[in-house]
Design an enzyme around this catalytic site. Structure first.
Site, PDB file in Angstrom:
ATOM      1  N   HIS A   1      26.871 -34.871 -95.822  1.00 31.95           N
ATOM      2  CA  HIS A   1      25.447 -34.535 -95.939  1.00 31.95           C
ATOM      3  C   HIS A   1      24.626 -35.822 -96.050  1.00 31.95           C
ATOM      4  CE1 HIS A   1      21.791 -33.224 -98.120  1.00 31.95           C
ATOM      5  NE2 HIS A   1      21.969 -32.082 -97.480  1.00 31.95           N
ATOM      6  N   PRO A   2      23.352 -35.805 -95.660  1.00 33.55           N
ATOM      7  CA  PRO A   2      22.546 -37.035 -95.712  1.00 33.55           C
ATOM      8  C   PRO A   2      22.395 -37.657 -97.092  1.00 33.55           C
ATOM      9  CG  PRO A   2      21.513 -35.455 -94.244  1.00 33.55           C
ATOM     10  CD  PRO A   2      22.652 -34.745 -94.886  1.00 33.55           C
ATOM     11  N   ARG A   3      22.652 -36.906 -98.181  1.00 32.52           N
ATOM     12  CA  ARG A   3      22.595 -37.498 -99.513  1.00 32.52           C
ATOM     13  C   ARG A   3      23.848 -38.323 -99.836  1.00 32.52           C
ATOM     14  NH1 ARG A   3      20.130 -35.620-104.138  1.00 32.52           N
ATOM     15  NH2 ARG A   3      21.334 -37.293-105.077  1.00 32.52           N
ATOM     16  N   LYS A   4      24.863 -38.216 -99.000  1.00 32.84           N
ATOM     17  CA  LYS A   4      26.114 -38.897 -99.287  1.00 32.84           C
ATOM     18  C   LYS A   4      26.091 -40.337 -98.754  1.00 32.84           C
ATOM     19  CE  LYS A   4      27.552 -35.087-101.132  1.00 32.84           C
ATOM     20  NZ  LYS A   4      26.359 -34.236-101.046  1.00 32.84           N
ATOM     21  N   VAL A   5      27.123 -41.108 -99.098  1.00 34.04           N
ATOM     22  CA  VAL A   5      27.143 -42.535 -98.753  1.00 34.04           C
ATOM     23  C   VAL A   5      27.186 -42.732 -97.244  1.00 34.04           C
ATOM     24  CG1 VAL A   5      28.474 -44.668 -98.979  1.00 34.04           C
ATOM     25  CG2 VAL A   5      28.171 -43.173-100.956  1.00 34.04           C
TER      26      VAL A   5
END
Length: 382
Positions: A182-186
Site C-alpha cells: 500500500h502507498p503508506r508502506k516503505v
C-alpha cells in the site's frame, strides 16, 4: 502541508509500468514471476507468492492451514482491522490479547495465557515496522503444536536478530509471512501483497487459491505450443497481482536499502529533536530489532488530549494519525466476549500519535514538526 507519509517513486517506476502496458501482458504474468523471485531472494525465503493486497495474503495463509469454523487464532486487537477480519473470513474466532507498551507488539506472556485446545494459530503483527518477539512466540507455538503467521504488512526491510545473525522479516521463522505494498508502506505497488514460506506444499496451495484454483497457470497455457484445457480443483479466489504492479514493485525493491537507510536517519533525528520533551515517550527499538521505521509513534504525556494536539498540528499544516486502532472497539467485534485484558492496547490507541515520516523528509520539515509539537505540549500544560 507536511503529509503523514509520501511514497517514493519517479521516472524509473513510470517507465517500468509504461513498458509493461506496451508489452500487451497486463494481468498476472512474467513481471509477477520476476517480482516473486526477486522478493524471495531479498528476504531469504524459498518461496514468495504475490497477491492483490496484504488482507488477501492473510486470508490465504489461514485457509492454507485449514483454519475454519470452531478454530481460534490469537492476535492483537491493536492492529489494522484487516488482521482480525482475515480470521473472520475463514469462519474462525479472533482471540485478542494485549501488547507490550514499549514496542506496541503482542506480549508473549499474554499470548501464552490465551492458548486453549481450540487455538490453531498465532497471528503476530510487526506493528509499524517494529519486529515482534518472534523468537519467543515461535518457540511458544512450537511447544503447543500451533502455527505462526506473521502480519508483516508494515515490515518490509525490517530485521530481527536470530542467534548471532540478522535476518530480514520474511525469511521463514513462522509458517508464513504476509506483506503489504500500500502507498503508506516503505515500498509500494499502489496496492498489492506478498506471502513468503519455506513450505512447498503451502506455496502450491497459495498459488491455486489466488487464481480460482486453476491447475495450469496463465504463463504456461499461453506459452504452450499445444492446446491446454485447464481444470478448477475447488472454489478459489481472484487474488492476483497485475504485471503493471509487479513491474513497479521490482523497481521499488531496488530502492529498498536506500529508503530504509534514509528512514532510519530520519527516525534518529526525531529522537534527537524530541528526546528532551517532558513526559513524551519515544519509540523503543529493542537491541535485537532493526525497524524500517514505517511509522514514528510517540506517546503523549498524561493529561494531554490526543485529538486536540492532532487538530492543532493539522491547523499548522502538519498531518498526524492517532495511535493504531483497536479492533475490539469496532462494531464487528465490539459485541464479542473480551476474554483478556486489553488495557495497554487501549492506552496505545488513545494516547499515541504517529508523526510524519518518509524517505524524502528534510531537516527543515522535522524541525518544524518538533517545534510545533513542543509548542502544543507547552500550550496545553499552561
Amino acid at each position: 502541508m507536511i503529509p503523514i507519509a509520501k511514497p517514493f517513486l519517479d521516472k524509473a517506476e513510470a517507465d517500468a509500468a509504461h513498458e509493461t502496458v506496451l508489452s500487451g501482458w497486463l494481468s498476472q504474468g512474467p513481471q509477477v514471476v520476476a517480482f516473486e523471485r526477486e522478493f524471495a531472494a531479498l528476504v531469504g525465503a524459498p518461496h514468495a507468492c504475490a497477491v492483490s493486497n496484504c488482507t488477501t495474503a492473510l486470508h490465504l495463509a489461514l485457509l492454507t492451514l485449514g483454519i475454519g469454523a470452531g478454530d481460534e487464532v490469537i492476535t492483537a486487537s491493536h492492529s489494522f482491522i484487516a488482521s482480525a477480519n482475515s480470521i473472520r473470513y475463514c469462519g474462525a474466532t479472533p482471540v485478542f490479547v494485549d501488547i507490550d507498551p514499549a514496542t506496541y507488539n503482542l506480549d508473549p506472556a499474554c499470548v501464552a495465557d490465551a492458548i486453549t485446545e481450540r487455538t490453531r494459530a498465532i497471528l503476530v503483527v510487526h506493528q509499524m515496522g517494529m519486529p515482534c518477539e518472534l523468537v519467543s512466540l515461535t518457540a511458544l507455538a512450537e511447544r503447543h503444536g500451533i502455527a505462526v503467521i506473521e502480519d508483516a504488512a508494515c515490515a518490509i526491510g525490517s530485521q530481527i536478530k536470530i542467534g548471532d545473525k540478522w535476518d530480514l522479516i520474511g525469511k521463514p521463522h513462522g509458517t508464513m509471512a504476509c506483506f503489504s505494498f500500500h502507498p503508506r508502506k516503505v515500498i509500494t505497488t499502489g496496492e498489492g501483497g506478498m506471502l513468503t514460506t519455506s513450505d512447498s506444499d503451502h506455496n502450491r496451495k497459495l498459488r491455486l487459491w489466488r487464481q480460482h484454483a486453476m491447475d495450469v497457470p496463465d504463463t504456461v497455457r499461453h506459452g504452450s505450443p499445444e492446446v491446454i484445457f485447464e481444470k478448477y480443483l475447488f472454489v478459489g479466489f481472484n487474488y492476483r497481482m497485475t504485471d503493471m504492479q509487479a513491474a513497479i514493485g521490482r523497481k521499488q525493491l531496488e530502492r529498498l536499502p536506500n529508503l530504509i537507510a534514509r528512514r532510519r536517519t530520519v527516525a534518529a533525528r526525531y529522537s534527537e529533536l524530541l528526546g528532551s520533551f517532558d513526559g513524551l515517550i519515544l519509540p523503543h527499538e529493542p537491541e535485537w530489532a532493526r525497524s524500517n521505521w514505517q511509522s514514528y509513534c510517540v506517546r503523549l504525556p498524561d493529561g494531554i488530549d490526543q485529538r486536540t494536539v492532532m487538530q492543532n498540528l493539522l491547523d499548522k499544516g502538519i498531518a498526524t494519525r492517532r495511535g493504531i486502532m483497536c479492533a475490539h472497539r469496532e462494531a464487528p467485534y465490539a459485541g464479542g466476549e473480551q476474554r483478556h485484558d486489553l488495557h495497554q492496547s487501549e492506552l496505545a490507541q488513545d494516547r499515541s500519535i504517529l508523526l510524519p515520516i518518509y524517505a524524502q523528509m528534510v531537516e527543515e520539515e522535522q524541525v518544524r514538526v518538533a517545534n510545533a509539537l513542543q509548542s502544543e505540549l507547552e500550550r496545553v500544560r499552561v
